[in-house]
Design an enzyme around this catalytic site. Structure first.
Site, mmCIF file in Angstrom:
data_model
loop_
_atom_site.group_PDB
_atom_site.id
_atom_site.type_symbol
_atom_site.label_atom_id
_atom_site.label_comp_id
_atom_site.label_asym_id
_atom_site.label_seq_id
_atom_site.Cartn_x
_atom_site.Cartn_y
_atom_site.Cartn_z
ATOM 1 N N LYS A 35 21.615 54.137 33.413
ATOM 2 C CA LYS A 35 22.275 54.409 33.555
ATOM 3 C C LYS A 35 23.324 53.461 34.157
ATOM 4 O O LYS A 35 23.665 52.262 33.683
ATOM 5 C CB LYS A 35 22.009 54.446 35.345
ATOM 6 C CG LYS A 35 21.977 53.317 35.686
ATOM 7 C CD LYS A 35 21.138 53.535 37.249
ATOM 8 C CE LYS A 35 20.647 52.148 38.338
ATOM 9 N NZ LYS A 35 19.578 52.328 39.001
ATOM 10 N N TYR A 256 46.397 28.510 40.062
ATOM 11 C CA TYR A 256 47.159 28.591 40.860
ATOM 12 C C TYR A 256 46.613 28.105 42.210
ATOM 13 O O TYR A 256 45.006 27.433 42.328
ATOM 14 C CB TYR A 256 46.534 30.848 41.175
ATOM 15 C CG TYR A 256 47.744 30.872 40.245
ATOM 16 C CD1 TYR A 256 49.056 31.120 40.416
ATOM 17 C CD2 TYR A 256 46.722 31.778 39.083
ATOM 18 C CE1 TYR A 256 49.424 32.116 39.883
ATOM 19 C CE2 TYR A 256 47.343 32.273 38.092
ATOM 20 C CZ TYR A 256 48.973 32.891 38.261
ATOM 21 O OH TYR A 256 49.778 33.582 37.983
HETATM 22 C C1 LIG Z 1 18.611 52.194 39.132
HETATM 23 C C2 LIG Z 1 17.165 51.945 39.238
HETATM 24 C C3 LIG Z 1 15.771 51.217 38.934
HETATM 25 C C4 LIG Z 1 15.672 50.119 38.656
HETATM 26 O O1 LIG Z 1 16.193 49.278 38.693
HETATM 27 P P1 LIG Z 1 16.045 47.773 38.919
HETATM 28 O O2 LIG Z 1 16.501 47.146 39.724
HETATM 29 O O3 LIG Z 1 17.598 47.519 37.462
HETATM 30 O O4 LIG Z 1 14.663 47.481 37.932
HETATM 31 C C5 LIG Z 1 14.940 51.938 39.083
HETATM 32 N N1 LIG Z 1 14.762 53.367 40.035
HETATM 33 C C6 LIG Z 1 15.814 53.460 40.425
HETATM 34 C C7 LIG Z 1 15.861 55.453 41.399
HETATM 35 C C8 LIG Z 1 16.956 53.422 39.758
HETATM 36 O O5 LIG Z 1 18.193 54.285 40.248
#
Ligand SMILES: *Cc1c(COP(=O)(O)O)cnc(C)c1O
Length: 365
Positions: A35, A256
């Site tokens: 994702k 800055y």
């Molecule tokens: C993003 C996600 C994961 C992965 O989580 P991590 O903390 O990156 O291992 C697992 N399950 C669901 C439903 C997610 O949305």
């Protein structure tokens, strides 16, 4: 010559991290979580390194299209399921499995026309209170899905809110186990933290693990445990070069707001990397940086296109010297993204997702 900043994706690190996850739960199948464009790494760039997964899990239909376009014919799971009725047509066309977390999604399935029943993951809200059916309503949702000709297999799923923290997963696991006790179907429970911390001996039957962040080489429970503890390696390096050097006298300031004042003569390097590249402006003096693989510190404020570093530990460094903002540096040096995230008051996830479009990416070893 282009600006010297560059991000590198490490195919071998992805492979090794994935193998590490498999050792944590040898019998489970593993979703490659891609994702958010593979946590900012780029789906196309991580694909080869992740070919050892059993399926890809993501959120957007466009991302699913991209995984199919790469030739992947195995499972793809939509982690939030569909957002509107016509998304189901894409699911049928692309053979996507999808999460079902609410009644509206069951309604859509019930009116979907397809010759190919869908594999769904029914999500239980076991206490995180984001997505999923409440325990009292879960079995009714399961029965409703089971009666639909549009539905093939139903898998059971939940998500832990505290796998990386002191509260742990026991309270949610109890709810999940009680609610799903005699329901058939494969189970998918843990993220990276759950799999690493509670994988082998939790007594959880987990057919499908969902490790995201660990595969990308960030410790899910930093600073409690670091990358080395979990035997993980960064899958992304953000590197640049020194483009100028300044010699400060006592009392001189940098950048800055003059937030850093030298109390002794100090040689500083100006690095071609700023917050417009995705390096957090919240990082202040003291944030670690590698110059030619040697650890030193950021001084003063991060600006849009530049940041400044203390060259004391690397007297030989000058214009053109190699700078590692996070990831792998020369001479096998490693700077975990988690350290930069901590200095910025955030987590590795946010930094990897936020590398700016102007930064060129390459895929390397
Ligand atoms: C993003 C996600 C994961 C992965 O989580 P991590 O903390 O990156 O291992 C697992 N399950 C669901 C439903 C997610 O949305």
């Amino acid at each position: 010559m282009p600006r010297p900043i560059q991000a590198t994706i490490h195919t071998t690190a992805l492979r090794d991290n994935l193998a590490r996850k498999r050792r944590a739960a040898p019998d489970a199948r593993v979703w490659g979580i891609v994702k958010a464009n593979a946590y900012g790494h780029g789906i196309e760039r991580v694909f080869e390194g992740l070919l050892g997964v059993d399926g890809f899990a993501l959120l957007d239909l466009q991302e699913a299209e991209r995984v199919r376009a790469l030739g992947w014919r195995g499972p793809i799971l939509l982690l939030e399921g569909v957002f509107e009725q016509r998304d189901l047509e894409s699911c049928s066309r692309l053979s996507l499995w999808h999460v079902v977390h609410c009644d509206e999604q069951i309604d859509m399935l019930a009116s979907h026309k397809t010759h190919q029943p869908h594999r769904v993951f029914l999500k239980l809200n076991s206490g995180m209170n984001r997505l999923g059916f409440a325990p009292a309503r879960y079995r009714a949702a399961w029965a409703r899905l089971d009666a639909l000709p549009q539905v093939d297999e139903i898998s059971l799923m939940t998500h832990f809110s505290d796998a990386d923290g002191p509260r742990g997963i026991a309270h949610q696991l109890e709810v999940f186990t009680a609610t799903t006790r005699d329901l058939p179907g494969e189970r998918s429970l843990g993220n990276s933290a759950a799999a690493l911390r509670f994988g082998a001996d939790s007594g959880v039957r987990a057919d499908w693990l969902r490790p995201g962040i660990a595969v990308y080489g960030s410790s899910p429970d930093f600073p409690l445990h670091d990358l080395a503890h979990w035997q993980l390696r960064p899958a992304m390096t953000l590197a640049s070069r020194i483009i100028a050097v300044q010699q400060l006298a006592p009392g001189d300031t940098v950048g800055y707001g003059s937030s850093f004042v030298a109390d002794a003569p100090l040689r500083i390097g100006v690095v071609a990397c700023g917050y417009a590249d995705g390096y957090p402006r919240h990082c202040g003096t003291g944030t670690p940086v590698l110059i030619d693989g040697v650890r030193t510190r950021l001084v003063g404020r991060v600006s849009m296109d530049m940041l400044t570093v203390d060259l004391t530990p690397v007297p030989q460094a000058g214009s053109g010297s190699d700078v590692t903002l996070w990831g792998h540096g020369p001479r096998a040096a490693v700077l975990a993204i988690d350290e930069i995230a901590l200095a910025a008051g955030t987590v590795g996830y946010e930094l990897m997702c936020a590398v700016a479009p102007r930064v060129p990416f390459v895929v390397g070893e």
